[in-house]
Design a protein around this motif. Structure first.
Motif, PDB file in Angstrom:
ATOM      1  N   LYS A   1     -60.991 -23.388  36.679  1.00  0.00           N
ATOM      2  CA  LYS A   1     -61.317 -22.931  35.326  1.00  0.00           C
ATOM      3  C   LYS A   1     -60.833 -21.530  34.962  1.00  0.00           C
ATOM      4  CE  LYS A   1     -65.280 -25.919  34.539  1.00  0.00           C
ATOM      5  NZ  LYS A   1     -66.698 -26.021  34.129  1.00  0.00           N
ATOM      6  N   GLU A   2     -59.539 -21.378  34.864  1.00  0.00           N
ATOM      7  CA  GLU A   2     -59.002 -20.102  34.408  1.00  0.00           C
ATOM      8  C   GLU A   2     -59.441 -19.802  32.982  1.00  0.00           C
ATOM      9  OE1 GLU A   2     -54.806 -17.659  34.657  1.00  0.00           O
ATOM     10  OE2 GLU A   2     -54.828 -19.808  35.003  1.00  0.00           O
TER      11      GLU A   2
ATOM     12  N   ASN B   1     -64.197 -15.636  44.083  1.00  0.00           N
ATOM     13  CA  ASN B   1     -64.760 -16.238  42.873  1.00  0.00           C
ATOM     14  C   ASN B   1     -65.600 -15.227  42.109  1.00  0.00           C
ATOM     15  OD1 ASN B   1     -66.589 -17.107  45.405  1.00  0.00           O
ATOM     16  ND2 ASN B   1     -67.939 -16.751  43.644  1.00  0.00           N
ATOM     17  N   CYS B   2     -65.789 -15.497  40.816  1.00  0.00           N
ATOM     18  CA  CYS B   2     -66.787 -14.750  40.070  1.00  0.00           C
ATOM     19  C   CYS B   2     -68.150 -15.180  40.601  1.00  0.00           C
ATOM     20  CB  CYS B   2     -66.656 -15.024  38.577  1.00  0.00           C
ATOM     21  SG  CYS B   2     -66.977 -16.743  38.108  1.00  0.00           S
TER      22      CYS B   2
ATOM     23  N   CYS C   1     -65.156 -12.827  33.912  1.00  0.00           N
ATOM     24  CA  CYS C   1     -65.801 -14.090  33.586  1.00  0.00           C
ATOM     25  C   CYS C   1     -66.733 -13.895  32.391  1.00  0.00           C
ATOM     26  CB  CYS C   1     -66.583 -14.616  34.790  1.00  0.00           C
ATOM     27  SG  CYS C   1     -67.523 -16.126  34.430  1.00  0.00           S
TER      28      CYS C   1
ATOM     29  N   ARG D   1     -67.557 -20.186  38.127  1.00  0.00           N
ATOM     30  CA  ARG D   1     -66.741 -20.890  37.126  1.00  0.00           C
ATOM     31  C   ARG D   1     -65.259 -20.584  37.314  1.00  0.00           C
ATOM     32  NH1 ARG D   1     -69.935 -21.226  31.330  1.00  0.00           N
ATOM     33  NH2 ARG D   1     -71.925 -21.937  32.172  1.00  0.00           N
ATOM     34  N   PHE D   2     -64.976 -19.407  37.870  1.00  0.00           N
ATOM     35  CA  PHE D   2     -63.589 -19.039  38.165  1.00  0.00           C
ATOM     36  C   PHE D   2     -63.470 -18.820  39.666  1.00  0.00           C
ATOM     37  CE2 PHE D   2     -60.172 -15.980  38.855  1.00  0.00           C
ATOM     38  CZ  PHE D   2     -59.135 -16.611  38.187  1.00  0.00           C
TER      39      PHE D   2
ATOM     40  N   SER E   1     -62.241 -19.830  31.735  1.00  0.00           N
ATOM     41  CA  SER E   1     -63.536 -19.160  31.630  1.00  0.00           C
ATOM     42  C   SER E   1     -63.401 -17.651  31.516  1.00  0.00           C
ATOM     43  CB  SER E   1     -64.406 -19.492  32.849  1.00  0.00           C
ATOM     44  OG  SER E   1     -63.885 -18.877  34.014  1.00  0.00           O
ATOM     45  N   LEU E   2     -62.193 -17.131  31.719  1.00  0.00           N
ATOM     46  CA  LEU E   2     -61.992 -15.683  31.700  1.00  0.00           C
ATOM     47  C   LEU E   2     -61.813 -15.141  30.286  1.00  0.00           C
ATOM     48  CD1 LEU E   2     -59.650 -14.994  34.739  1.00  0.00           C
ATOM     49  CD2 LEU E   2     -62.143 -15.171  34.644  1.00  0.00           C
TER      50      LEU E   2
ATOM     51  N   VAL F   1     -55.210 -20.017  41.440  1.00  0.00           N
ATOM     52  CA  VAL F   1     -56.450 -20.349  40.737  1.00  0.00           C
ATOM     53  C   VAL F   1     -56.837 -21.783  41.075  1.00  0.00           C
ATOM     54  CG1 VAL F   1     -57.545 -20.631  38.474  1.00  0.00           C
ATOM     55  CG2 VAL F   1     -55.948 -18.741  38.865  1.00  0.00           C
TER      56      VAL F   1
END
Length: 289
Positions: free
Chosen positions: A65-66, A17-18, A78, A22-23, A68-69, A62
Motif C-alpha cells: 500500500k504505497e 513498516n509504518c 503514513c 499499512r505501508f 497510504s502515504l 514496497v
C-alpha cells in the motif's frame, strides 16, 4: 495471523513498516544501519528522522500500500499512523539520494546508537516554512497567562502554547515501537497549562488498548500533542476500597494531562535537554496481516 521480527525477516532482506503496517517495505540485509545522517531542516528536526544512506536505486521494495502515504515537501508519511518513512531532496547535499527513515526498520533501537555523533546535513538553502504570526497574549479584554514556549507543526496549521517553563517538567523518551517511529520525546503538563490552536487540522492515531491518541498534523505529519483517555473508570470497581482510592487518584491525574512532543516546540534546543530514557523495547508489538 501476526508477524514479529524473528519470523518475518528474510535471510537477505530487512523489513520495515509504518507503525500501523499499512505501508511496508524491504531493504537489502547488508545495509549498514549505522550509516546515518540527520538533516538540520525544521521538518526533519520536528519529525526526528534518522536517514539511512547507501540505499541503491531499486533496492527499496514496497510490499504493501504505497497509496497510504502522504507527501509533504519531499517527505512521505503514513496518513493513518504518522510514521515518516522516506524522503528526497531536490537540491543541496542530499539531492538525488534514496533516503529511508531507519526508525521504521524492524529491530532498530535508537538507544544503542550515539545519535549525537551522527553527521548533520545543513538545511537546504531553499527550505520553505511560512508560519502565521503568533496569537495575541490577551483575549476579549482578559489578560491571558504568559506563554513560556511556543510550538507548532511544520506547516503551522497546528500550534501550541506551553504556559510553564519546560524546566519544571519531566522530559521522557522510551523505545517502544510507536515512540521510536515518531521520535517522540514527551513532556506532561496539565491541560490548563497548554493552549492548542488548530486541533481540527490533526488526525489521531490510536492503537493497542486505545488509551492514548497521538495527534499529527494532517498536512505535514508532525506529532504535536497527545490525548489521554485511559480505560473506562468502571474497570476499577472490582478493587478493594483502599486500593481503588489510590488507583483513581493516579487515573484522574493522568486524564488531566496534555502530553506534548518536545520536538514540536520552536524555541527549545532538544539536544540540550536532560531526557529520562526508559528502555521498554518493542516486546508485544506485532503486525496483523
Amino acid at each position: 495471523m501476526s508477524t514479529s521480527p524473528s519470523t518475518s525477516l528474510q535471510p537477505k532482506q530487512l523489513k520495515g513498516n509504518c507503525h500501523c503496517g499499512r505501508f511496508r517495505f524491504l531493504l537489502p540485509a547488508n545495509l549498514d544501519l549505522d550509516n546515518l545522517i540527520t538533516c538540520a531542516c525544521t521538518l526533519c528536526s520536528k519529525l526526528g528522522c534518522l536517514w539511512l544512506r547507501g540505499v541503491a536505486t531499486g533496492a527499496f521494495t514496497v510490499t504493501r500500500k504505497e497509496e497510504s502515504l502522504v507527501e509533504y515537501q519531499g517527505l512521505r508519511f503514513c496518513g493513518n499512523c504518522g510514521t515518516a518513512v522516506t524522503g528526497d531532496y531536490h537540491s543541496g547535499a542530499l539531492k538525488g539520494e534514496v533516503l529511508v527513515n531507519v526508525r521504521a526498520v524492524w529491530g532498530f533501537n535508537p538507544f544503542e546508537h550515539d545519535l549525537g555523533s551522527i553527521t548533520q546535513i545543513p538545511a537546504p538553502a531553499d527550505e520553505v516554512r511560512s508560519l502565521p504570526s503568533l496569537l495575541p497574549s490577551s483575549v476579549e479584554g482578559e489578560t491571558a497567562p504568559p506563554v513560556a514556549h511556543h510550538g507548532s507543526c511544520h506547516c503551522g496549521k497546528v500550534r501550541v502554547e506551553l504556559l510553564v517553563d519546560i524546566g519544571t517538567l519531566e522530559i521522557k523518551e522510551d523505545n517502544c515501537s510507536s515512540c521510536v517511529r515518531n521520535a517522540y520525546i514527551g513532556i506532561y503538563p496539565t491541560k490548563s497549562q497548554v493552549r492548542i490552536h488548530g486541533g481540527d487540522n490533526t488526525f489521531e492515531y490510536l492503537y493497542g488498548r486505545k488509551y492514548n491518541g497521538a495527534a499529527h498534523c494532517r498536512t505535514c505529519g508532525v506529532l504535536v500533542f497527545n490525548n489521554v483517555y485511559g480505560p473506562p473508570v468502571s474497570v476499577f470497581d472490582r478493587l478493594p476500597p483502599e486500593r481503588k482510592e489510590k488507583v483513581l487518584a493516579t487515573y484522574w491525574k493522568n486524564l488531566a494531562m496534555r502530553p506534548l512532543n518536545v520536538r514540536a516546540l520552536d524555541d527549545v534546543d532538544v539536544g540540550a535537554l536532560k531526557v529520562q530514557r526508559e528502555d521498554e523495547g518493542t516486546e508485544g508489538y506485532a503486525l496483523v496481516d
